[in-house]
Scaffold this motif. Structure first.
Motif, PDB file in Angstrom:
ATOM      1  N   PHE A  99      10.211   4.138   3.163  1.00 41.23           N
ATOM      2  CA  PHE A  99      11.103   5.142   2.587  1.00 41.23           C
ATOM      3  C   PHE A  99      11.296   6.363   3.486  1.00 41.23           C
ATOM      4  O   PHE A  99      12.246   7.128   3.276  1.00 41.23           O
ATOM      5  N   SER A 100      10.452   6.547   4.482  1.00 37.55           N
ATOM      6  CA  SER A 100      10.636   7.678   5.390  1.00 37.55           C
ATOM      7  C   SER A 100      11.916   7.529   6.209  1.00 37.55           C
ATOM      8  O   SER A 100      12.407   8.513   6.780  1.00 37.55           O
ATOM      9  N   ALA A 101      12.461   6.322   6.260  1.00 42.41           N
ATOM     10  CA  ALA A 101      13.713   6.102   6.983  1.00 42.41           C
ATOM     11  C   ALA A 101      14.891   6.800   6.304  1.00 42.41           C
ATOM     12  O   ALA A 101      15.922   7.041   6.932  1.00 42.41           O
ATOM     13  N   GLY A 146       1.910  -3.287  -8.910  1.00 41.02           N
ATOM     14  CA  GLY A 146       3.294  -3.772  -8.908  1.00 41.02           C
ATOM     15  C   GLY A 146       4.336  -2.677  -8.973  1.00 41.02           C
ATOM     16  O   GLY A 146       5.527  -2.955  -9.040  1.00 41.02           O
ATOM     17  N   HIS A 147       3.915  -1.420  -8.948  1.00 42.22           N
ATOM     18  CA  HIS A 147       4.890  -0.339  -8.966  1.00 42.22           C
ATOM     19  C   HIS A 147       4.340   0.896  -8.246  1.00 42.22           C
ATOM     20  O   HIS A 147       3.140   0.984  -7.973  1.00 42.22           O
ATOM     21  N   GLY A 148       5.246   1.804  -7.930  1.00 41.90           N
ATOM     22  CA  GLY A 148       4.851   3.018  -7.227  1.00 41.90           C
ATOM     23  C   GLY A 148       5.914   4.089  -7.369  1.00 41.90           C
ATOM     24  O   GLY A 148       6.974   3.869  -7.965  1.00 41.90           O
ATOM     25  N   PHE A 149       5.628   5.271  -6.815  1.00 40.82           N
ATOM     26  CA  PHE A 149       6.541   6.407  -6.905  1.00 40.82           C
ATOM     27  C   PHE A 149       6.744   7.017  -5.516  1.00 40.82           C
ATOM     28  O   PHE A 149       5.806   7.096  -4.721  1.00 40.82           O
ATOM     29  N   VAL A 150       7.963   7.445  -5.257  1.00 41.82           N
ATOM     30  CA  VAL A 150       8.298   8.118  -4.004  1.00 41.82           C
ATOM     31  C   VAL A 150       9.091   9.377  -4.345  1.00 41.82           C
ATOM     32  O   VAL A 150      10.100   9.303  -5.043  1.00 41.82           O
ATOM     33  N   THR A 151       8.616  10.530  -3.873  1.00 43.35           N
ATOM     34  CA  THR A 151       9.324  11.797  -4.096  1.00 43.35           C
ATOM     35  C   THR A 151       9.779  12.333  -2.749  1.00 43.35           C
ATOM     36  O   THR A 151       8.973  12.522  -1.840  1.00 43.35           O
ATOM     37  N   PHE A 152      11.066  12.578  -2.615  1.00 41.74           N
ATOM     38  CA  PHE A 152      11.633  13.112  -1.373  1.00 41.74           C
ATOM     39  C   PHE A 152      11.609  14.633  -1.387  1.00 41.74           C
ATOM     40  O   PHE A 152      11.629  15.259  -2.451  1.00 41.74           O
ATOM     41  N   THR A 157       0.832  -1.200   0.000  1.00 47.59           N
ATOM     42  CA  THR A 157       0.000   0.000   0.000  1.00 47.59           C
ATOM     43  C   THR A 157       0.871   1.256   0.000  1.00 47.59           C
ATOM     44  O   THR A 157       2.081   1.193   0.234  1.00 47.59           O
ATOM     45  N   THR A 158       0.219   2.384  -0.225  1.00 49.43           N
ATOM     46  CA  THR A 158       0.931   3.659  -0.171  1.00 49.43           C
ATOM     47  C   THR A 158       1.531   3.879   1.210  1.00 49.43           C
ATOM     48  O   THR A 158       2.674   4.326   1.342  1.00 49.43           O
ATOM     49  N   GLU A 159       0.777   3.554   2.250  1.00 49.94           N
ATOM     50  CA  GLU A 159       1.281   3.744   3.618  1.00 49.94           C
ATOM     51  C   GLU A 159       2.468   2.833   3.890  1.00 49.94           C
ATOM     52  O   GLU A 159       3.384   3.201   4.638  1.00 49.94           O
ATOM     53  N   GLY A 160       2.443   1.635   3.303  1.00 51.10           N
ATOM     54  CA  GLY A 160       3.570   0.730   3.474  1.00 51.10           C
ATOM     55  C   GLY A 160       4.841   1.292   2.858  1.00 51.10           C
ATOM     56  O   GLY A 160       5.928   1.217   3.444  1.00 51.10           O
ATOM     57  N   LEU A 213      20.280   8.515  -0.612  1.00 47.18           N
ATOM     58  CA  LEU A 213      20.434   7.468   0.399  1.00 47.18           C
ATOM     59  C   LEU A 213      19.596   6.240   0.054  1.00 47.18           C
ATOM     60  O   LEU A 213      20.033   5.103   0.231  1.00 47.18           O
ATOM     61  N   ALA A 214      18.369   6.452  -0.446  1.00 49.73           N
ATOM     62  CA  ALA A 214      17.493   5.326  -0.801  1.00 49.73           C
ATOM     63  C   ALA A 214      18.071   4.523  -1.956  1.00 49.73           C
ATOM     64  O   ALA A 214      17.905   3.302  -2.022  1.00 49.73           O
ATOM     65  N   LEU A 215      18.768   5.195  -2.865  1.00 50.22           N
ATOM     66  CA  LEU A 215      19.331   4.528  -4.040  1.00 50.22           C
ATOM     67  C   LEU A 215      20.603   3.752  -3.727  1.00 50.22           C
ATOM     68  O   LEU A 215      21.071   2.970  -4.563  1.00 50.22           O
ATOM     69  N   LYS A 216      21.157   3.945  -2.547  1.00 49.87           N
ATOM     70  CA  LYS A 216      22.345   3.176  -2.178  1.00 49.87           C
ATOM     71  C   LYS A 216      22.023   1.693  -2.071  1.00 49.87           C
ATOM     72  O   LYS A 216      22.903   0.843  -2.201  1.00 49.87           O
ATOM     73  N   GLU A 217      20.769   1.393  -1.794  1.00 48.46           N
ATOM     74  CA  GLU A 217      20.310  -0.002  -1.702  1.00 48.46           C
ATOM     75  C   GLU A 217      19.138  -0.166  -2.676  1.00 48.46           C
ATOM     76  O   GLU A 217      17.979  -0.188  -2.275  1.00 48.46           O
ATOM     77  N   PRO A 218      19.434  -0.279  -3.980  1.00 44.62           N
ATOM     78  CA  PRO A 218      18.360  -0.302  -4.975  1.00 44.62           C
ATOM     79  C   PRO A 218      17.453  -1.524  -4.889  1.00 44.62           C
ATOM     80  O   PRO A 218      16.281  -1.459  -5.249  1.00 44.62           O
ATOM     81  N   SER A 219      17.982  -2.627  -4.409  1.00 44.02           N
ATOM     82  CA  SER A 219      17.181  -3.845  -4.288  1.00 44.02           C
ATOM     83  C   SER A 219      16.696  -3.976  -2.851  1.00 44.02           C
ATOM     84  O   SER A 219      17.487  -4.199  -1.938  1.00 44.02           O
ATOM     85  N   LYS A 220      15.381  -3.822  -2.663  1.00 37.48           N
ATOM     86  CA  LYS A 220      14.794  -3.863  -1.324  1.00 37.48           C
ATOM     87  C   LYS A 220      13.722  -4.941  -1.254  1.00 37.48           C
ATOM     88  O   LYS A 220      12.955  -5.116  -2.200  1.00 37.48           O
ATOM     89  N   ARG A 221      13.646  -5.618  -0.140  1.00 35.34           N
ATOM     90  CA  ARG A 221      12.577  -6.608   0.059  1.00 35.34           C
ATOM     91  C   ARG A 221      11.390  -5.901   0.700  1.00 35.34           C
ATOM     92  O   ARG A 221      11.488  -5.378   1.806  1.00 35.34           O
TER      93      ARG A 221
END
Length: 231
Positions: free
Chosen positions: A89-91, A111-117, A81-84, A125-133
């Motif tokens: 990503f708020s971390a 199966g996809h979404g968008f996050v804008t900081f 979900t969006t909240e998930g 910082l989020a892109l340092k770990e591109p593969s996330k579970r």
């Protein structure tokens, strides 16, 4: 001069106080204008990580380019979900907008979404770990602009790294399926192939391996492989 403020002794023996420097912006420019680009970057990068006001000044320029702050996340599970996404990503930094794209018919993730900081450093910082579970699925995070400008070469590269798995039990949990095939090599994305309308697998699944992975020592796992127990 405020004599109540304790001066400090510099390495060269000159006594100064941080708040009593009489340098003007013009004076500062004269000092650094002879620096090479590399020298300026070296000085600035240290200042950015040490001084919040310098970071704010850098952000005020860098944040104008929203393409460097907006991320595209693919490979999400139907239950995400969006909240998930927001919680995860708020971390990495303050968020401006988060959205998980939903199927209008089912109300579940496509199966996809968008996050804008809010700031470019959060995206960095989020892109340092591109593969996330996320929710039992291995996902891929990238700049949104990169997701819209993929070349034929990139498409061919991904196609070469896709693994097709047949005869997947319809009610097998995604996290167990992922754990099973992770034993054979590093997974970049997957499992894909979940039917959002029925809530079950379509009797197959797809994985994308990482570029550095030789899957199962160069061999694809046999279709006769036993799937993990659901108990």
């Amino acid at each position: 001069m405020d004599l109540s403020k304790k001066p400090k002794l510099e390495d060269n023996g000159v006594v100064t106080s941080d708040s009593d420097l009489n340098l003007t912006p013009s004076d500062a420019r004269k000092i650094i204008e002879r620096f090479s680009p590399e020298q300026l970057i070296d000085v600035l990068q240290e200042a950015v990580v040490r001084h919040a006001d310098v970071l704010d000044a850098v952000r005020s320029v860098a944040d104008r380019d929203v393409t460097q702050r907006k991320l595209f996340i693919r490979g999400l599970g139907w239950e995400t979900t969006t909240e998930g996404l927001r919680s995860l990503f708020s971390a990495y930094g303050e968020l401006e907008e988060v959205i998980a794209i939903l199927d209008k018919a089912t109300g579940k993730s496509k199966g996809h979404g968008f996050v804008t900081f809010m700031h470019v450093d959060g995206a960095l910082l989020a892109l340092k770990e591109p593969s996330k579970r996320i929710d039992g699925h291995v996902t891929v995070t990238q700049l949104a602009t990169a997701g819209n400008t993929g070349s034929n070469t990139n498409a061919a590269d991904v196609a070469m790294r896709k693994i097709y798995v047949a005869n997947v039990p319809s009610d097998l949990p995604a996290d167990k399926l992922l754990a099973h095939f992770s034993l054979y090599g590093e997974i970049e994305e997957g499992p894909l192939g979940f039917d959002k309308q029925t809530g079950k697998w379509k009797e197959f699944a797809l994985f994308v391996t990482t570029k550095k992975t030789v899957f199962c020592g160069g061999k694809i796992p046999s279709q006769k492989s036993h799937f993990p127990s659901q108990n």
